[in-house]
Write a protein that holds these residues in place. Structure first.
Motif, PDB file in Angstrom:
ATOM      1  N   THR A 160       0.699  -1.229   0.096  1.00 10.63           N
ATOM      2  CA  THR A 160      -0.075   0.032  -0.110  1.00 10.63           C
ATOM      3  C   THR A 160       0.654   1.148   0.015  1.00 10.63           C
ATOM      4  O   THR A 160       0.294   2.383  -0.183  1.00 10.63           O
ATOM      5  N   SER A 161       1.917   1.120   0.124  1.00 11.70           N
ATOM      6  CA  SER A 161       3.092   2.264   0.375  1.00 11.70           C
ATOM      7  C   SER A 161       3.109   2.804  -1.254  1.00 11.70           C
ATOM      8  O   SER A 161       3.425   2.104  -2.234  1.00 11.70           O
ATOM      9  N   THR A 162       3.489   4.267  -1.148  1.00 11.21           N
ATOM     10  CA  THR A 162       3.878   4.948  -2.418  1.00 11.21           C
ATOM     11  C   THR A 162       5.157   5.484  -2.307  1.00 11.21           C
ATOM     12  O   THR A 162       5.733   6.059  -3.144  1.00 11.21           O
ATOM     13  N   ASP A 164       9.071   5.743  -2.728  1.00 10.96           N
ATOM     14  CA  ASP A 164      10.048   5.015  -3.721  1.00 10.96           C
ATOM     15  C   ASP A 164      10.737   3.778  -3.120  1.00 10.96           C
ATOM     16  O   ASP A 164      10.927   2.658  -3.706  1.00 10.96           O
ATOM     17  N   MET A 167       8.317   0.992  -2.732  1.00  8.40           N
ATOM     18  CA  MET A 167       8.120   0.415  -4.162  1.00  8.40           C
ATOM     19  C   MET A 167       9.361  -0.627  -4.660  1.00  8.40           C
ATOM     20  O   MET A 167       9.026  -1.577  -5.316  1.00  8.40           O
ATOM     21  N   TYR A 183       1.778  -5.084 -10.780  1.00 12.75           N
ATOM     22  CA  TYR A 183       1.839  -3.494 -10.350  1.00 12.75           C
ATOM     23  C   TYR A 183       1.335  -2.718 -11.535  1.00 12.75           C
ATOM     24  O   TYR A 183       1.856  -2.821 -12.451  1.00 12.75           O
ATOM     25  N   ARG A 185      -0.071   0.409 -11.183  1.00 14.36           N
ATOM     26  CA  ARG A 185      -0.239   1.748 -10.631  1.00 14.36           C
ATOM     27  C   ARG A 185       0.215   3.013 -11.595  1.00 14.36           C
ATOM     28  O   ARG A 185      -0.339   4.215 -11.828  1.00 14.36           O
ATOM     29  N   SER A 229      -5.268   2.230  -5.984  1.00 11.38           N
ATOM     30  CA  SER A 229      -4.788   3.545  -5.748  1.00 11.38           C
ATOM     31  C   SER A 229      -5.746   4.681  -6.554  1.00 11.38           C
ATOM     32  O   SER A 229      -5.735   6.057  -6.440  1.00 11.38           O
TER      33      SER A 229
END
Length: 285
Positions: A160-162, A164, A167, A183, A185, A229
């Motif tokens: 859930t993390s954005t 860098d 990711m 992935y 997003r 997202s």
């Protein structure tokens, strides 16, 4: 042609195709003749694949000669009731159509340089009502992981993390244990592609997608993680980046006649230049 004659022709053909030093066919290079049409050993040799066993070569030669004879016999009978000249004309037109179609496909692969981003964007803005979503589009992350995966806790923290750094860590950790890892997003995909992978019934997709709440469920020994997202509901305008391939195809179709004319013009000029096309009495075109 009778079966005996076919087998005899096959034997003679194979002797020639395999380099036999035996005596030549009494009828020269001809294996079969139907009217004015002839099938030669050279024709058979050109069509026979390399590396075949003797038995396979015999079977291939028999089938090839038999098919050739049958086609010519049908053609002879058909010529009595069918306008062969018309068939030839239609065949020529169809051949040209296939050439044009292949040319257009080749042009489509080069479409990046044919249409500028400004022209694509302008078309999109002018025809926005044509690009309306029938189903939701989503962006996010999806994983299917065994419940006993050693890095499950880590993946739960990362998906859930954005950030860098998170990711990047997700890209390294997910392939280690995840059976499925998507992935998306940075690109829009059809919600149905994701929905069919989740072993639970989401009764109100719009409410679920709008909320953007992470999904974390365990079913039959596997944990399913999903984080949406971004989301576009049914009825919304298709984003330009998702509509762009369709716009290119529309513009290519619209310009089809221009491409056809360009191909014919290029072929004409090349033929005149290399001497393939000549007009002894002067160019009438």
């Amino acid at each position: 042609m009778k079966p005996v004659a076919v087998y005899a022709a096959v034997a003679i053909a194979l002797a020639a195709c395999t380099g036999s030093n035996g005596t030549a066919n009494a009828h020269g290079d001809i294996l079969a003749a139907v009217g004015k049409n002839t099938l030669t050993r050279t024709d058979l040799k050109k069509s026979m694949p390399g590396g075949m066993t003797p038995d396979d070569s015999t079977a291939f030669a028999h089938a090839f000669i038999k098919q050739w004879v049958e086609e010519r016999l049908v053609e002879n009978v058909a010529s009595e009731v069918v306008d062969i000249d018309e068939i030839n004309r239609l065949t020529a037109e169809y051949r040209l159509s296939l050439i044009m179609s292949q040319y257009r496909r080749n042009m489509a692969t080069q479409a990046e340089g044919i249409f500028s981003q400004d022209s694509l964007r302008a078309y999109y803005e002018a025809h926005k009502s044509d690009f309306v979503l029938e189903r939701p589009l989503v962006r996010g992350v999806y994983l299917k992981i065994p419940d006993d995966a050693a890095n499950l806790r880590t993946l739960r923290r990362l998906y859930t993390s954005t950030k860098d750094v998170d990711m990047d860590r997700l890209e390294k950790e997910a392939p280690r244990t995840a059976l499925h890892y998507d992935y998306f997003r940075e690109q829009w995909i059809d919600w149905e592609q994701i929905e069919t992978r989740i072993p639970t019934d989401i009764k109100n997709p719009d409410t679920f997608l709008k909320a953007g709440k992470p999904l974390d469920i365990s079913v039959d020994g596997f944990t399913y993680l999903l984080h949406i997202s971004d989301y576009l509901p049914s009825g919304a305008s298709l984003p330009f980046e998702a509509a762009e391939p369709m716009i290119r195809e529309r513009l290519l179709t619209r310009n089809r006649h221009a491409y056809d004319a360009e191909l014919l013009h290029a072929l004409f000029d090349r033929a005149v230049s290399d001497g393939t096309l000549t007009f002894p009495a002067g160019n009438p075109l």
